[in-house]
Design an enzyme around this catalytic site. Sequence first.
Site, PDB file in Angstrom:
ATOM      1  N   CYS A 287       0.812  -1.223   0.000  1.00  0.00           N
ATOM      2  CA  CYS A 287       0.000   0.000   0.000  1.00  0.00           C
ATOM      3  C   CYS A 287       0.845   1.273   0.000  1.00  0.00           C
ATOM      4  O   CYS A 287       0.333   2.360  -0.256  1.00  0.00           O
ATOM      5  CB  CYS A 287      -0.960  -0.017   1.171  1.00  0.00           C
ATOM      6  SG  CYS A 287      -1.947  -1.526   1.197  1.00  0.00           S
TER       7      CYS A 287
ATOM      8  N   HIS B 241      -9.258   3.495  -1.097  1.00  0.00           N
ATOM      9  CA  HIS B 241      -7.919   2.926  -0.998  1.00  0.00           C
ATOM     10  C   HIS B 241      -7.576   2.072  -2.217  1.00  0.00           C
ATOM     11  O   HIS B 241      -7.533   0.851  -2.141  1.00  0.00           O
ATOM     12  CB  HIS B 241      -7.828   2.109   0.304  1.00  0.00           C
ATOM     13  CG  HIS B 241      -6.463   1.621   0.645  1.00  0.00           C
ATOM     14  ND1 HIS B 241      -5.304   2.231   0.205  1.00  0.00           N
ATOM     15  CD2 HIS B 241      -6.056   0.572   1.409  1.00  0.00           C
ATOM     16  CE1 HIS B 241      -4.258   1.569   0.684  1.00  0.00           C
ATOM     17  NE2 HIS B 241      -4.685   0.557   1.395  1.00  0.00           N
TER      18      HIS B 241
ATOM     19  N   LYS C 142     -10.195   5.633   4.528  1.00  0.00           N
ATOM     20  CA  LYS C 142     -11.503   5.199   5.005  1.00  0.00           C
ATOM     21  C   LYS C 142     -12.648   5.714   4.128  1.00  0.00           C
ATOM     22  O   LYS C 142     -13.547   4.948   3.775  1.00  0.00           O
ATOM     23  CB  LYS C 142     -11.668   5.690   6.453  1.00  0.00           C
ATOM     24  CG  LYS C 142     -12.980   5.354   7.100  1.00  0.00           C
ATOM     25  CD  LYS C 142     -13.059   3.889   7.443  1.00  0.00           C
ATOM     26  CE  LYS C 142     -14.486   3.432   7.660  1.00  0.00           C
ATOM     27  NZ  LYS C 142     -15.249   3.314   6.403  1.00  0.00           N
TER      28      LYS C 142
ATOM     29  N   CYS D  41     -13.250  -0.401   8.434  1.00  0.00           N
ATOM     30  CA  CYS D  41     -12.364  -0.812   7.341  1.00  0.00           C
ATOM     31  C   CYS D  41     -12.504   0.127   6.146  1.00  0.00           C
ATOM     32  O   CYS D  41     -13.610   0.534   5.797  1.00  0.00           O
ATOM     33  CB  CYS D  41     -12.723  -2.219   6.862  1.00  0.00           C
ATOM     34  SG  CYS D  41     -12.779  -3.462   8.173  1.00  0.00           S
TER      35      CYS D  41
END
Lengths: 388, 135
Positions: free
Chosen positions: A85, A337, A333, A212
């Site tokens: 990431c 992402h 969030k 998540c």
Amino acid sequence: MRKVYVLGAGMTPFGVSEKTSMEMFAEASFAACEDSGLAPKEIQALFVGNVLGDFEEGQINMAPFLAAEMGLSSEVPAVRIENACASSTVAIRNAALLVASGVYDVVLVGGTERTTVMGTPLATRTFAMGSHCRYEEPTGITFPGIFGMAAHLYANKYSIPLDTLKRQMALVAVKNHHNGSKNPLAHFRKEITVETVLGSFMVADPLQLYDCCPFSDGAAALILAAGARFRPRGKKPVVISGVGQASAGSMCLQKDVTRSRAREASVRQAYRMAGIGPEDVDVCELHDCFTIAEILATEGLGFFEFGKGGEAVEHGETSLKGRIPVNPSGGLKAKGHPIGATGAAQAYEIVKQLRGECGDRQVGGATVGLVDTLGGEFGTVCNLVFSR
Amino acid sequence: MTRALTYSAYKDGLAKGVLRGLRCNSCREHILPPTAACPKCGGSDLKVADFSPRGKITTFTVVRVAAAGFQPPFVVAMVELDQGPWIMGTVKRIQPEAAAMGLIGRRVSVGSERTAADPYSGGEGVSLTFELEGK
């Protein structure tokens, strides 16, 4: 080392895209070029963060195709960088160092990712590849599971009742959704409440769905430059004033991940290079892949004492008008992402914040901004300091 | 240098019921999962050692949304072995609903199970398993 200017920044909307990874990268890159006033033919090197192109669209060696897509000269080296990431943050750090050292005057750097085409079971499987493939993955551990374990470790270590911590975590989600509601490029642009979070289904105890970040598609890019020909317009252009990157082994070898040694080392490098400390940061985009991750990051970056990050959220210290606004973009969030693009999008937000171009989510008078991106199970942390 | 403990030898050990790890001859650190150099001092003079398959749970989660190839829900935990290293495995014979903060600190014995291959796993794998001791 030369001063590295951010001449331009571009970003696609984040969410579910019909466009391919390469089409999205080209869109963000042309936007960055337009923002910079430079023609793509000035670009001397291209670096792209992309994590799972192989699994998403069956694409390896994407970088040279992107150079061709952009019409760049065949002289231009084009490189894909993969650090989970943190990929595009690492790409920016490498690009910035090559520009600072004089190897290149103008570099196109960013990231792109199209995670949603994989569907949840394959996306969950491929994201879990950030854990150790021999000693961890066979347990069936998932990424939410890694951070669920971090949350339980944190509650136990600091003797915080789990219900209290879960409420603090929910407040992180509420804040970031609030900020995302003000960001036209965010994946989610709706406000939520603590009850939304605590009423959502459990993904990996104690993390519920709204703890998540989503799987998202998107791309973001910057034009970095140095040298006499490439002085940006304006009195106070944005520069990259500090960078840091550090590494750690598997979660097993790290043991207590409530203190990420990689993060503490990386941000120390970045602060030292920029000649600042955490108290000098006006705005921060950090890695809130899960709500607990934001709490851990705010402590590791030096904004709050260890064990106090949750209380800081309760007191509004990280809100848009707080002492240290965190994730004004909505963060991973709410903004979304698309893993390979995440760091470049964090950098995009900080550049826009420092230029005062963020409208309703603008942090007043910000002159120093920090990017924090985590790759894998705390294996890579990369930090960038921007200032004007 | 010769690698003291390969994954293959680690896996063979587990098949025989032995939890193999490494001991650093320079700083005496116990190391697991195995590495090429000591994570503590960087020394590469490591020797294989049989570890006691006992320890205590330091943290856990219940995986309820699983990756392709796994059947949720199941409990994954980190265990600190009596000799120091932390390992990851699945907790057996426990209802997911029973997995609460009280699990942290509980003593376990360590076993293993083979895991199925998928197209990305480089063949069959092995996963550590934990059984709670006492009540």
